[in-house]
Design a protein around this motif. Sequence first.
Motif, PDB file in Angstrom:
ATOM      1  N   THR B   2      15.204 -38.129  63.563  1.00  0.00           N
ATOM      2  CA  THR B   2      13.839 -37.739  63.251  1.00  0.00           C
ATOM      3  C   THR B   2      13.364 -38.417  61.969  1.00  0.00           C
ATOM      4  OG1 THR B   2      14.369 -35.595  64.167  1.00  0.00           O
ATOM      5  CG2 THR B   2      12.408 -35.722  62.836  1.00  0.00           C
ATOM      6  N   ALA B  31       5.569 -32.911  62.652  1.00  0.00           N
ATOM      7  CA  ALA B  31       5.502 -32.255  63.957  1.00  0.00           C
ATOM      8  C   ALA B  31       6.870 -31.780  64.460  1.00  0.00           C
ATOM      9  CB  ALA B  31       4.840 -33.175  64.980  1.00  0.00           C
ATOM     10  N   PRO B  32       7.935 -32.613  64.388  1.00  0.00           N
ATOM     11  CA  PRO B  32       9.232 -32.128  64.892  1.00  0.00           C
ATOM     12  C   PRO B  32       9.709 -30.890  64.145  1.00  0.00           C
ATOM     13  CG  PRO B  32       9.281 -34.508  64.580  1.00  0.00           C
ATOM     14  CD  PRO B  32       8.010 -34.017  63.954  1.00  0.00           C
ATOM     15  N   HIS B  35       7.685 -27.949  65.304  1.00  0.00           N
ATOM     16  CA  HIS B  35       8.077 -27.661  66.682  1.00  0.00           C
ATOM     17  C   HIS B  35       9.412 -26.913  66.717  1.00  0.00           C
ATOM     18  CE1 HIS B  35       9.527 -28.819  70.806  1.00  0.00           C
ATOM     19  NE2 HIS B  35       8.294 -28.437  71.079  1.00  0.00           N
ATOM     20  N   GLU B 139      15.837 -30.729  67.413  1.00  0.00           N
ATOM     21  CA  GLU B 139      15.036 -31.804  66.810  1.00  0.00           C
ATOM     22  C   GLU B 139      15.898 -32.891  66.184  1.00  0.00           C
ATOM     23  OE1 GLU B 139      12.042 -31.804  67.576  1.00  0.00           O
ATOM     24  OE2 GLU B 139      11.759 -29.728  68.206  1.00  0.00           O
TER      25      GLU B 139
END
Lengths: 330, 178
Positions: B2, B31-32, B35, B139
Motif C-alpha cells: 500500500t 483510501a486503503p 477502507h 489492506e
Amino acid sequence: MKDDYLFDPDATPDPEIVRLERALEKFRHGAERTPSSSPSPPPRRHPLRWLSSVAVAAAVVVAAFLWLDHGSSTIDSPYRLDTASVGTRVWTKDGREREVREGVLAGDRIEIDENARARLSIGSIGSVVLEANSSVRVEDRGTSALDSSPAFGLFLERGTVAASIFAAPRVFQVGTPAGIAVDLGCIYKTTVTDDGRTWLSVVSGFVSFETKQRHVLVPAGAECEALPGTGPLTPTWQDAPHDYKDAIRRIDLESPVPEDALAALHAQTDRHATLTLWHLLTHAERTVRKTALDVLVSAGHVPDSIGLDRLMDGDADALLALRESFDWGP
Amino acid sequence: MTSPVVHDPILLERARAGDHAAFDALLRRFAPCVHGVLLGHVPAADADDLMQDVFVAAWRALPDLKDDAAFCGWLLTIARNRARRFHARRRVHEPLPADVADASPAASAGASIDGDEILALLRTLPEAYREPLMLRLVERMSGAQIAAATGLTHGSVRVNLSRGMELLRERLRERGWP
C-alpha cells in the motif's frame, strides 16, 4: 522472531498468514475495481449478502446454480452496480427486468425501493450512490464534445444520487426534469421530488446547472433549487441565513419582485455573497440587476477595470471577468 | 504494498484551500486505510459506500482540522463514527447481514473457511486488535504504516497484531481451520 512477517510484509513469509492474506484479498480496497477476465462477478457484489442467514442457508444451492448460469452473460459496460441491496431492480429499454449481477447498459432504468441503496461505478471516473426511493435512467452520451473520450450520463427521474466524479469537465452529467447538472469534476448530491423539483448541493469542485435558457454555477458549499419549466434558480451558500435564501427565491419567482426581498440583498455584502449577487446580474428585471450591482460596488467587489454599464447590459466578457475576480469560480 | 501513509502538509493546505486535485490525491493516499477500518465495523459490501460518506464529511470538516499531523487519525475517527451511525440505521431498517450473522463458532465448525468467514471472525475481535489486523491482512499495510496511520507506537502495533493474531488463530481452529 515470531510474527516478524505479521509486522513486516518484507520479512520471511509466514505460510499461515499468507493464506489469510490470499483468502482476504478480494476485500482489499480497489479489488472490486480491477477488471477481471473471469466470467464470475466479484463476491462483493453478491446479492445474497443482504439476506438473512436463514435465507442464505435455504437458498445457497439454488443461488450457486444461478450464479454460474448467468456468470458468463455479464455484459460489457462502463456502468456497473458494485453494491446493490435487495430492492434494487434494473429494467431494460424494452421493459424486461435484467438480473442485477448482469450489469447495466445505457438505456436501462435502475429503480431503488424504500429500503435499498446501490452504488453505480462509472467507467474509471468515479461512482454514484443511488439512495432509497430513486429511479435513474442510464444515458448513452457517446463521446465528450471536447475530445474523443467517452462521456457518461444519468437521468434522475426521482430520488437522490450522490456523485463522486474525478474527470475532465463535462464528461459526466445528471439530467433532471428541471435541468442538467453538468459535472466540472467534483462531489455533489442531487435530489428530485415526485413533481420534478430538483435540489443540488455541492461538496467539492463545481457543477454547472443548465437549461437552454440559463446556466448557473454551483461551487463547493453552495446549493441550488431548480423547477420544471423554470430551470435553475439563483444559487446560494448552504450556510446562508434562511431569510436570505427565501428572499433570493422570491426574487427569482415573483413578479413584480417584492421590495423587501430586494432589500434583503443589502444584508449580505461580504465576499461570500458575491456568488448570489453575480448570478443576479443576469436577472430578467433591471431593478434586480441594478440592486445586485449596487451592493457589489458598494462592498468593493467590482474591479475598476470592469465597466459597470457593461455589467448592467449583461456583457458576457465583463461578467466573466468579474466572476474570475472572485475565488469561488472555476 | 500500500502507498505509505505519509503526512503531507502541502497537499493538506491545498485541499483546505479548496483544491479539488489535492483532495483527490489525499483521498487516494488514505483510501486503503479508511477502507480497512470500515471493514472492521461494517459488511464488506457497505464499506465502499461508507467511504464516500467519510470523504464527504472530511471535505466539509477539513477547515476545522487543527493539527495537520493528526489528519489520518482524524479521518479514521470520522470513519468509526460513520460506521456506528450506519449500524444505528441498520438496526431499524435491515436484518443483520449474512457475513456477520454467520460468525458464531457453531455456524460452520469443521467446514473449510473462506474469506467471508475469516472477515466475520476478524470482526469478532476486540477493536484494539481488529483494526490493525484488518489493515495488515486485508489492506497489506506494514506495521510501520499502521503505526503512522493510527498514531500508535510501533511496539503497540506489534503487540496488538500479535495478540490479535493469537485470538484469530484460536477462533479459526474452533471452526476447523487446519
